[in-house]
Design a protein around this motif. Sequence first.
Motif, short mmCIF file in Angstrom:
data_model
loop_
_atom_site.label_atom_id
_atom_site.label_comp_id
_atom_site.label_asym_id
_atom_site.label_seq_id
_atom_site.Cartn_x
_atom_site.Cartn_y
_atom_site.Cartn_z
N ILE A 1 0.84 -1.21 0.00
CA ILE A 1 0.00 0.00 0.00
C ILE A 1 0.87 1.25 0.00
CG2 ILE A 1 -1.76 1.28 1.27
CD1 ILE A 1 -2.75 -1.30 -0.07
N LYS A 2 1.95 1.24 0.77
CA LYS A 2 2.88 2.39 0.76
C LYS A 2 3.47 2.62 -0.63
CE LYS A 2 4.42 2.42 5.59
NZ LYS A 2 5.58 2.30 6.50
N LEU A 3 3.83 1.54 -1.31
CA LEU A 3 4.37 1.68 -2.66
C LEU A 3 3.34 2.29 -3.60
CD1 LEU A 3 6.34 -1.67 -3.12
CD2 LEU A 3 7.31 0.64 -3.10
N ALA A 4 2.10 1.81 -3.51
CA ALA A 4 1.04 2.34 -4.38
C ALA A 4 0.78 3.81 -4.08
CB ALA A 4 -0.24 1.53 -4.20
N MET A 5 0.78 4.18 -2.81
CA MET A 5 0.57 5.59 -2.45
C MET A 5 1.73 6.44 -2.95
SD MET A 5 -1.12 5.42 1.38
CE MET A 5 -1.38 7.19 1.43
N ALA A 6 2.96 5.94 -2.81
CA ALA A 6 4.12 6.68 -3.29
C ALA A 6 4.02 6.90 -4.80
CB ALA A 6 5.41 5.93 -2.95
N ASP A 7 3.57 5.88 -5.51
CA ASP A 7 3.37 5.99 -6.96
C ASP A 7 2.37 7.10 -7.27
OD1 ASP A 7 3.15 5.53 -9.67
OD2 ASP A 7 2.89 3.37 -9.48
N CYS A 8 1.27 7.12 -6.54
CA CYS A 8 0.23 8.14 -6.76
C CYS A 8 0.76 9.53 -6.44
CB CYS A 8 -1.00 7.83 -5.92
SG CYS A 8 -1.86 6.32 -6.39
N PHE A 9 1.52 9.65 -5.36
CA PHE A 9 2.07 10.95 -5.00
C PHE A 9 3.05 11.45 -6.07
CE2 PHE A 9 1.20 10.04 -0.29
CZ PHE A 9 0.15 10.94 -0.25
N LEU A 10 3.86 10.55 -6.60
CA LEU A 10 4.79 10.95 -7.66
C LEU A 10 4.03 11.44 -8.89
CD1 LEU A 10 7.44 8.07 -7.45
CD2 LEU A 10 7.83 10.49 -6.94
N GLU A 11 2.97 10.74 -9.25
CA GLU A 11 2.20 11.12 -10.43
C GLU A 11 1.48 12.45 -10.24
OE1 GLU A 11 1.99 9.75 -13.47
OE2 GLU A 11 3.59 8.38 -12.84
N SER A 12 1.13 12.78 -9.00
CA SER A 12 0.42 14.03 -8.73
C SER A 12 1.36 15.16 -8.32
CB SER A 12 -0.63 13.81 -7.64
OG SER A 12 -0.03 13.39 -6.43
N GLY A 13 2.68 14.90 -8.37
CA GLY A 13 3.65 15.95 -8.06
C GLY A 13 3.86 16.22 -6.59
N GLN A 14 3.40 15.31 -5.73
CA GLN A 14 3.58 15.47 -4.28
C GLN A 14 4.84 14.70 -3.87
OE1 GLN A 14 -0.33 15.35 -2.02
NE2 GLN A 14 -1.07 14.57 -3.99
N PHE A 15 5.98 15.28 -4.22
CA PHE A 15 7.24 14.55 -4.12
C PHE A 15 7.72 14.36 -2.68
CE2 PHE A 15 7.13 16.41 -8.38
CZ PHE A 15 7.32 15.27 -9.15
N GLU A 16 7.44 15.31 -1.82
CA GLU A 16 7.87 15.16 -0.43
C GLU A 16 7.15 13.99 0.23
OE1 GLU A 16 7.66 18.69 1.86
OE2 GLU A 16 8.90 19.88 0.50
N GLN A 17 5.86 13.88 -0.02
CA GLN A 17 5.10 12.77 0.54
C GLN A 17 5.59 11.43 -0.02
OE1 GLN A 17 3.95 15.62 -0.66
NE2 GLN A 17 1.94 16.18 0.18
#
Length: 284
Positions: A150-166
């Motif tokens: 789940i952490k990996l999937a969330m990190a993927d989503c954050f990268l795609e939405s430009g939320q790089f710090e998260q």
Amino acid sequence: MQAPQVIQVNQQNFHEVIQSSATTPILFYFWAPMSQESEELLPHIQQLAQKYAGAVQLAMLNCQEEQTIAGQFGIQALPTIAMFVNGQPVDGLAGPQPLDAIEAMLTRHLPSQDERDAKQALQFVQDNQHAQALGLLQALSEEWQQRGDIKLAMADCFLESGQFEQAATLLSAIPLEYQDNYYTGLCAKLELHQNAANSPELQALEDSYAHNPQDAELANKLATSYHEVARDEEALQLLWSFLQKDLNALEGDLKKTFMDILSALGQGNPLASRYRRLLYSRLY
């Protein structure tokens, strides 16, 4: 919300329906028009099936019309409810039942809401529907959000939405057993952003502005460059340092850049909301 599609079981499809429980559990509902209780319960059964949509298939057998099949099951009371998994009956209830007893039976054999949402979210990620996936992932319980996948999937989503710090925070906390090719790819994507966010060109622009902190045109260029590499908080802070003194600085160009960034961030973004409030307070 529409009721789920119901399979009407008969002699022709009976074996096919049973076999289909190998992929999706079947909730069998045995009823008959002559049984008022079984007719009255049917809408509630459909609502329960809708609640577990995708996790269970509702199948109905009219015992009055299909007496042979009903006899094979040994049905003696109506309504009768049976759960089939992998082609076998695993649970059942005979006679009129309260809804909470039926739901308790479903809960024993079907995945939880978190499990269903997580499965749907992971499919969204595979389909590159990251915005839809992120909403589901963030609504999961804390226990589920601590899982490596789940952490990996969330990190993927954050990268795609430009939320790089998260994304960086999540990737730094991935358990060793989940540090696979997927993890490596996400880390590489984050590194590319970080390199771009601190490029020599951007550093040179920062140095120029540091020596000319009153240059509004230079500030506008720097804020635009910050936004291009998703350093939006720095961009907005820089622009606001001018706009709070003069909303028409640089003949309105600073305000336009400011509004463009807010628009790009979207209505639900907390950073954008904070700076919109600052702007409104200055306007009114």
